[in-house]
Design a protein around this motif. Structure first.
Motif, PDB file in Angstrom:
ATOM      1  N   ALA A  77      -3.021-103.010 126.802  1.00  0.00           N
ATOM      2  CA  ALA A  77      -3.786-101.871 126.471  1.00  0.00           C
ATOM      3  C   ALA A  77      -4.641-102.286 125.337  1.00  0.00           C
ATOM      4  O   ALA A  77      -4.767-103.057 124.642  1.00  0.00           O
ATOM      5  N   HIS A  78      -6.101-101.937 125.563  1.00  0.00           N
ATOM      6  CA  HIS A  78      -6.706-101.597 124.368  1.00  0.00           C
ATOM      7  C   HIS A  78      -6.250-100.500 123.603  1.00  0.00           C
ATOM      8  O   HIS A  78      -5.957 -99.509 124.120  1.00  0.00           O
ATOM      9  N   VAL A  79      -6.632-100.742 122.127  1.00  0.00           N
ATOM     10  CA  VAL A  79      -6.115 -99.638 121.432  1.00  0.00           C
ATOM     11  C   VAL A  79      -7.162 -99.197 120.296  1.00  0.00           C
ATOM     12  O   VAL A  79      -7.915-100.104 119.882  1.00  0.00           O
ATOM     13  N   VAL A  80      -7.380 -98.021 120.090  1.00  0.00           N
ATOM     14  CA  VAL A  80      -8.465 -97.442 119.234  1.00  0.00           C
ATOM     15  C   VAL A  80      -7.776 -96.571 118.360  1.00  0.00           C
ATOM     16  O   VAL A  80      -6.852 -95.683 118.698  1.00  0.00           O
ATOM     17  N   GLY A  81      -7.915 -96.574 116.871  1.00  0.00           N
ATOM     18  CA  GLY A  81      -7.086 -95.601 115.955  1.00  0.00           C
ATOM     19  C   GLY A  81      -8.381 -95.173 115.117  1.00  0.00           C
ATOM     20  O   GLY A  81      -9.074 -95.963 114.412  1.00  0.00           O
ATOM     21  N   HIS A  82      -8.215 -93.915 114.640  1.00  0.00           N
ATOM     22  CA  HIS A  82      -9.196 -93.364 113.851  1.00  0.00           C
ATOM     23  C   HIS A  82      -8.559 -93.012 112.259  1.00  0.00           C
ATOM     24  O   HIS A  82      -7.431 -92.447 112.394  1.00  0.00           O
ATOM     25  N   SER A  83      -9.080 -93.441 111.328  1.00  0.00           N
ATOM     26  CA  SER A  83      -8.532 -92.722 110.176  1.00  0.00           C
ATOM     27  C   SER A  83      -7.098 -93.286 109.696  1.00  0.00           C
ATOM     28  O   SER A  83      -6.726 -94.434 110.218  1.00  0.00           O
ATOM     29  N   TYR A  84      -6.191 -92.185 109.348  1.00  0.00           N
ATOM     30  CA  TYR A  84      -5.015 -92.668 109.230  1.00  0.00           C
ATOM     31  C   TYR A  84      -4.308 -93.188 110.432  1.00  0.00           C
ATOM     32  O   TYR A  84      -3.361 -94.079 110.399  1.00  0.00           O
ATOM     33  N   GLY A  85      -4.755 -92.708 111.745  1.00  0.00           N
ATOM     34  CA  GLY A  85      -3.935 -93.466 112.846  1.00  0.00           C
ATOM     35  C   GLY A  85      -4.417 -94.851 113.305  1.00  0.00           C
ATOM     36  O   GLY A  85      -3.598 -95.720 113.823  1.00  0.00           O
ATOM     37  N   GLY A  86      -5.449 -95.507 112.429  1.00  0.00           N
ATOM     38  CA  GLY A  86      -5.613 -96.902 112.492  1.00  0.00           C
ATOM     39  C   GLY A  86      -4.418 -97.454 111.957  1.00  0.00           C
ATOM     40  O   GLY A  86      -4.486 -98.713 112.288  1.00  0.00           O
ATOM     41  N   LEU A  87      -3.520 -96.976 110.910  1.00  0.00           N
ATOM     42  CA  LEU A  87      -2.668 -97.709 110.389  1.00  0.00           C
ATOM     43  C   LEU A  87      -1.601 -98.186 111.143  1.00  0.00           C
ATOM     44  O   LEU A  87      -1.150 -99.211 111.228  1.00  0.00           O
ATOM     45  N   GLY A  88      -1.217 -97.180 112.054  1.00  0.00           N
ATOM     46  CA  GLY A  88      -0.239 -97.386 112.959  1.00  0.00           C
ATOM     47  C   GLY A  88      -0.707 -98.313 114.091  1.00  0.00           C
ATOM     48  O   GLY A  88       0.063 -99.223 114.282  1.00  0.00           O
ATOM     49  N   CYS A  89      -2.027 -98.297 114.118  1.00  0.00           N
ATOM     50  CA  CYS A  89      -2.451 -99.488 115.240  1.00  0.00           C
ATOM     51  C   CYS A  89      -2.730-100.831 114.810  1.00  0.00           C
ATOM     52  O   CYS A  89      -2.184-101.696 115.487  1.00  0.00           O
TER      53      CYS A  89
END
Length: 257
Positions: A77-89
């Motif tokens: 998959a392609h993965v996109v994370g915004h703000s705090y969600g980017g850390l898990g990504c």
């Protein structure tokens, strides 16, 4: 589709290669990525509302997010994370790089990359105080927003109350130690995006704008990622700009889905 209690909530639309969309603090995936819904003509969009954000659960933590994302990455998959969600990504992508078609992180709070930077340290000190004091989730949210230089909000939309409760107990992002070496060696395309914050008030520019752009520069250099700055945008450059969507479409084309 719903995962067991405590896990993320998943909603999907479209067809094509999977694109996981992971939101940040005080938010939900469907609200954060409204502008990405048009990408359903290219991708199977997977809106990931993180554990704890749709019903009460344990403390919000990027490590738990990463584990959930690894489970969801049962196919590439392609993965996109915004703000705090980017850390898990970032963490999940380092753990299963063979399943990542591309990685995009938007204004990630990777504050641990610049512990000696005075502007970063000053913001982290403010945020530590916000979460240490606790209180009602709406008050924590207002203090949090104010810490970044924005005007203090006076009301909260009712449907975001569960998200406020979740983020009010989140683990501080400044504690995250990122696997920079693994990410740098990974062969998938990487993009670190921010807004330039120039259209916002001076307090926001001098606090949030300075810190997020400085951190993004450091992260992009550390993991050998492309760096994108969207003019006229603030903390959510993907919400009002076609540039991010165009980059994602080009990633799908270049990776052959």
């Amino acid at each position: 589709m719903r995962h067991p209690f405590g896990g993320p909530r998943i909603a999907e639309i479209g067809a094509g290669p999977r694109l996981l969309l992971v939101h940040g603090s005080f938010a939900r995936a469907e609200d954060t990525f409204v502008a990405q819904r048009e990408l359903a003509d290219t991708f199977r969009l997977v809106f990931v509302t993180r554990r704890g954000f749709h019903r009460d659960s344990e403390r919000v933590d990027w490590e738990a997010d990463a584990a959930d994302l690894v489970e969801l990455l049962d196919e590439p998959a392609h993965v996109v994370g915004h703000s705090y969600g980017g850390l898990g990504c970032l963490l999940a992508s380092a753990r299963v790089p063979e399943r990542i078609l591309s990685l995009t992180v938007i204004e990630p709070p990777a504050f641990s990359l610049l512990p000696e930077d005075p502007d970063v340290a000053r913001l982290v000190t403010r945020l530590r105080a916000v979460f240490a004091e606790g209180g009602e989730p709406a008050d924590v949210y207002a203090d949090f927003v104010e810490a970044f230089g924005f005007p203090r909000p006076t009301r909260v939309r009712p449907h975001l109350v569960p998200a406020l409760r979740a983020s009010a107990r989140e683990r501080g992002p400044w504690e995250a130690v990122l696997p920079l070496g693994e990410l740098r060696r990974a062969g998938f395309p990487k993009l670190v995006a921010t807004g330039d914050w120039r259209s916002l008030s001076e307090p926001a520019r001098s606090v949030g704008g300075v810190v997020f752009n400085r951190v993004a520069d450091a992260l992009a250099e550390a993991i050998a990622a492309e760096r994108l700055t969207v003019e006229g945008a603030g903390h959510s450059p993907h919400q009002s700009s076609e540039i991010v969507n165009d980059r994602l479409r080009s990633r799908a084309a270049s990776r052959g889905g």
